[in-house]
Design a protein around this motif. Structure first.
Motif, PDB file in Angstrom:
ATOM      1  N   VAL A 152      10.589   8.955  10.972  1.00  0.00           N
ATOM      2  CA  VAL A 152      10.189   8.468  12.253  1.00  0.00           C
ATOM      3  C   VAL A 152       8.928   7.850  12.496  1.00  0.00           C
ATOM      4  O   VAL A 152       8.541   6.996  13.077  1.00  0.00           O
ATOM      5  N   VAL A 153       7.996   8.900  12.006  1.00  0.00           N
ATOM      6  CA  VAL A 153       6.276   8.583  12.295  1.00  0.00           C
ATOM      7  C   VAL A 153       5.932   7.777  11.501  1.00  0.00           C
ATOM      8  O   VAL A 153       5.233   6.657  11.729  1.00  0.00           O
ATOM      9  N   ILE A 154       6.322   7.659  10.219  1.00  0.00           N
ATOM     10  CA  ILE A 154       5.484   6.785   9.100  1.00  0.00           C
ATOM     11  C   ILE A 154       6.091   5.618   8.587  1.00  0.00           C
ATOM     12  O   ILE A 154       5.339   4.433   8.160  1.00  0.00           O
ATOM     13  N   VAL A 155       7.519   5.324   8.956  1.00  0.00           N
ATOM     14  CA  VAL A 155       8.213   4.343   8.684  1.00  0.00           C
ATOM     15  C   VAL A 155       7.851   3.094   9.478  1.00  0.00           C
ATOM     16  O   VAL A 155       7.609   1.641   8.698  1.00  0.00           O
ATOM     17  N   PRO A 156       7.438   3.104  10.625  1.00  0.00           N
ATOM     18  CA  PRO A 156       7.334   1.900  11.591  1.00  0.00           C
ATOM     19  C   PRO A 156       6.050   1.154  10.863  1.00  0.00           C
ATOM     20  O   PRO A 156       5.960  -0.089  10.808  1.00  0.00           O
ATOM     21  N   PRO A 157       4.744   1.874  10.904  1.00  0.00           N
ATOM     22  CA  PRO A 157       3.552   1.377  10.415  1.00  0.00           C
ATOM     23  C   PRO A 157       3.675   0.817   8.974  1.00  0.00           C
ATOM     24  O   PRO A 157       3.112  -0.315   8.586  1.00  0.00           O
ATOM     25  N   LEU A 158       4.403   1.575   8.309  1.00  0.00           N
ATOM     26  CA  LEU A 158       4.479   1.303   6.900  1.00  0.00           C
ATOM     27  C   LEU A 158       5.433  -0.164   6.729  1.00  0.00           C
ATOM     28  O   LEU A 158       4.943  -1.094   5.804  1.00  0.00           O
ATOM     29  N   CYS A 159       6.467  -0.385   7.182  1.00  0.00           N
ATOM     30  CA  CYS A 159       7.094  -1.526   7.370  1.00  0.00           C
ATOM     31  C   CYS A 159       6.516  -2.761   7.686  1.00  0.00           C
ATOM     32  O   CYS A 159       6.498  -3.894   6.941  1.00  0.00           O
ATOM     33  N   LEU A 160       5.408  -2.422   8.726  1.00  0.00           N
ATOM     34  CA  LEU A 160       4.600  -3.808   9.113  1.00  0.00           C
ATOM     35  C   LEU A 160       3.693  -3.973   8.047  1.00  0.00           C
ATOM     36  O   LEU A 160       3.044  -4.979   7.610  1.00  0.00           O
ATOM     37  N   GLY A 161       3.082  -2.730   7.442  1.00  0.00           N
ATOM     38  CA  GLY A 161       2.191  -3.104   6.311  1.00  0.00           C
ATOM     39  C   GLY A 161       2.642  -3.861   5.127  1.00  0.00           C
ATOM     40  O   GLY A 161       1.859  -4.420   4.351  1.00  0.00           O
ATOM     41  N   LEU A 162       4.030  -3.718   4.867  1.00  0.00           N
ATOM     42  CA  LEU A 162       4.429  -4.505   4.085  1.00  0.00           C
ATOM     43  C   LEU A 162       4.247  -6.129   3.984  1.00  0.00           C
ATOM     44  O   LEU A 162       4.500  -7.002   3.043  1.00  0.00           O
ATOM     45  N   ASN A 163       4.099  -6.475   5.287  1.00  0.00           N
ATOM     46  CA  ASN A 163       3.618  -7.946   5.430  1.00  0.00           C
ATOM     47  C   ASN A 163       2.398  -8.146   5.380  1.00  0.00           C
ATOM     48  O   ASN A 163       1.784  -9.531   5.769  1.00  0.00           O
ATOM     49  N   LEU A 164       1.357  -7.548   5.083  1.00  0.00           N
ATOM     50  CA  LEU A 164      -0.120  -7.715   4.961  1.00  0.00           C
ATOM     51  C   LEU A 164      -0.386  -8.640   3.964  1.00  0.00           C
ATOM     52  O   LEU A 164       0.218  -8.627   2.775  1.00  0.00           O
ATOM     53  N   GLU A 165      -1.383  -9.457   4.120  1.00  0.00           N
ATOM     54  CA  GLU A 165      -1.858 -10.475   3.233  1.00  0.00           C
ATOM     55  C   GLU A 165      -3.272  -9.811   2.543  1.00  0.00           C
ATOM     56  O   GLU A 165      -4.051  -9.528   3.374  1.00  0.00           O
ATOM     57  N   PHE A 166      -3.580 -10.330   1.126  1.00  0.00           N
ATOM     58  CA  PHE A 166      -4.849  -9.844   0.801  1.00  0.00           C
ATOM     59  C   PHE A 166      -5.404 -11.231  -0.116  1.00  0.00           C
ATOM     60  O   PHE A 166      -4.975 -11.570  -1.029  1.00  0.00           O
ATOM     61  N   CYS A 167      -6.423 -11.955   0.876  1.00  0.00           N
ATOM     62  CA  CYS A 167      -6.964 -13.267   0.112  1.00  0.00           C
ATOM     63  C   CYS A 167      -8.172 -13.007  -0.598  1.00  0.00           C
ATOM     64  O   CYS A 167      -8.226 -13.659  -1.563  1.00  0.00           O
ATOM     65  N   ASP A 168      -9.180 -11.996  -0.196  1.00  0.00           N
ATOM     66  CA  ASP A 168     -10.496 -12.061  -0.913  1.00  0.00           C
ATOM     67  C   ASP A 168     -10.675 -11.111  -2.009  1.00  0.00           C
ATOM     68  O   ASP A 168     -11.425 -11.388  -2.910  1.00  0.00           O
ATOM     69  N   THR A 169     -10.034 -10.101  -1.636  1.00  0.00           N
ATOM     70  CA  THR A 169     -10.226  -8.820  -2.521  1.00  0.00           C
ATOM     71  C   THR A 169      -8.896  -8.059  -2.885  1.00  0.00           C
ATOM     72  O   THR A 169      -8.105  -7.861  -1.732  1.00  0.00           O
ATOM     73  N   ASN A 170      -8.823  -7.513  -3.830  1.00  0.00           N
ATOM     74  CA  ASN A 170      -7.776  -6.356  -4.312  1.00  0.00           C
ATOM     75  C   ASN A 170      -8.394  -4.989  -4.541  1.00  0.00           C
ATOM     76  O   ASN A 170      -7.848  -4.158  -4.950  1.00  0.00           O
ATOM     77  N   ILE A 171      -9.571  -4.985  -4.268  1.00  0.00           N
ATOM     78  CA  ILE A 171     -10.376  -3.469  -4.440  1.00  0.00           C
ATOM     79  C   ILE A 171     -10.244  -2.686  -3.390  1.00  0.00           C
ATOM     80  O   ILE A 171     -10.765  -3.008  -2.331  1.00  0.00           O
ATOM     81  N   ILE A 172      -9.496  -1.363  -3.691  1.00  0.00           N
ATOM     82  CA  ILE A 172      -9.381  -0.376  -2.444  1.00  0.00           C
ATOM     83  C   ILE A 172     -10.588   0.598  -2.766  1.00  0.00           C
ATOM     84  O   ILE A 172     -10.628   1.210  -3.852  1.00  0.00           O
ATOM     85  N   ASP A 173     -11.284   0.779  -1.836  1.00  0.00           N
ATOM     86  CA  ASP A 173     -12.258   1.737  -1.888  1.00  0.00           C
ATOM     87  C   ASP A 173     -12.054   3.409  -1.530  1.00  0.00           C
ATOM     88  O   ASP A 173     -12.517   3.875  -0.570  1.00  0.00           O
ATOM     89  N   HIS A 174     -11.344   3.716  -2.584  1.00  0.00           N
ATOM     90  CA  HIS A 174     -10.565   5.148  -2.236  1.00  0.00           C
ATOM     91  C   HIS A 174     -10.219   5.584  -3.886  1.00  0.00           C
ATOM     92  O   HIS A 174     -10.258   4.775  -5.010  1.00  0.00           O
ATOM     93  N   PHE A 175      -9.779   6.827  -3.955  1.00  0.00           N
ATOM     94  CA  PHE A 175      -9.220   7.098  -5.295  1.00  0.00           C
ATOM     95  C   PHE A 175      -7.455   7.325  -5.395  1.00  0.00           C
ATOM     96  O   PHE A 175      -6.919   7.552  -6.041  1.00  0.00           O
TER      97      PHE A 175
END
Length: 312
Positions: A152-175
């Motif tokens: 219940v906690v993680i699904v709503p923001p995760l579903c919204l995150g599936l619609n994010l757009e990435f225009c400039d970079t695909n580099i994630i500053d993490h491991f």
């Protein structure tokens, strides 16, 4: 995380680009991962085979060890592969799956720690009714509630995150694929998702921490009324392991997630994430076993049985 440019991969920067540090990091993470899996599997095995550990407390500990194995496995092996091969790419789907499972296992741990504190409250404050209140069905339902609440906690923001757009970079500053660094590189308006992530994190922390705090307020009040010092010492020692694990888990996660924005520097966060994903799962089995006579006795008995069977 779907966009009009058909993004299919991300690049994970990791923790360092220094070859010598990467070798040290690989050895360190590999060692802690093996110790984590070994330690938590040992606890799971002992709670299954030893009749003296067939109590609600060890049932919850068994589930906690399972979560620790699952969480560290969702984080560390992929990073070890990246260090050893130099391949820092991760597919869009793999990234989404890793994000889902790390969040699911992590949030479930918080709810389980709250349940474990309630179990200690019942054991110390209502000892005569302990087995009636914490019967098998109740314990199983509590575990089910932990997993349900996490979804219940993680699904709503995760579903919204599936619609994010990435225009400039695909580099994630993490491991690993984590919400904050992903939001940082998105060219979409991430304000709503950031607020949902922060709100979900704060709600989870406050709800579970309140449960833990209330449980220990009643526990301490009850213990102070015990007539003998030996009874007090025994009761405190029953809770000490749980208190240490709660302190480590809440302290590190609050530091990372309860912040105003995902646009902040990620350097310190990555270091703390290593603590959460590798060191904490390794330490927890030792914290519970070294401070628990029943677990140590169960371990010694199991080893003796194995040696006896091997001699035969």
């Amino acid at each position: 995380m779907r966009n009009h440019t058909a993004l299919t991969t991300f690049i994970l920067l990791g923790l360092t680009q220094d070859p010598q540090l990467q070798i040290f990091l690989f050895i360190f993470l590999f060692t802690t991962y093996i110790l984590s899996i070994t330690g938590n599997l040992t606890i799971i095995t002992l709670t299954i085979v030893d009749l003296h550990l067939k109590t609600p407390m060890y049932f919850f500990l068994q589930n906690f060890s399972f979560l620790e194995i699952s969480f560290t496995t969702a984080c560390v092996p992929r990073f070890l592969y990246s260090i050893s091969t130099g391949d820092r790419t991760i597919s869009y789907n793999a990234c989404a799956i890793q994000l889902f499972f790390t969040d699911l296992f992590g949030v479930t741990e918080f709810f389980l720690l709250a349940i474990m504190s309630y179990d200690r409250y019942v054991a110390i404050c209502k000892p005569l009714h302990y087995m009636t209140i914490m019967n098998n069905k109740v314990c199983q339902n509590m575990i089910l509630c932990c997993w349900t609440a996490s979804l219940v906690v993680i699904v709503p923001p995760l579903c919204l995150g599936l619609n994010l757009e990435f225009c400039d970079t695909n580099i994630i500053d993490h491991f690993l694929c984590d919400a904050n660094p992903i939001l940082k590189i998105s060219c979409s308006d991430t304000w709503l998702i950031e607020q949902m992530v922060i709100g979900s994190a704060v709600l989870t922390f406050i709800t579970t921490l309140l449960c833990v705090a209330l449980s220990y307020i009643y526990i301490i009040r009850t213990i102070t009324r015990f007539p003998s010092a030996q009874q007090k010492k025994k009761a405190f020692s029953t809770c000490s392991s749980h208190v240490i694990v709660v302190s480590i888990t809440y302290g590190s996660c609050i530091f990372i997630y309860v912040k105003p924005s995902a646009k902040e520097d990620m350097t310190i966060n990555k270091s703390v994430s290593v603590l959460i994903s590798s060191i904490s799962p390794m330490l927890n089995p030792f914290i519970y076993t070294l401070r628990n006579k029943q677990v140590k006795q169960a371990f010694n008995d199991t080893v003796k049985k194995l040696v006896f069977l091997l001699k035969k």
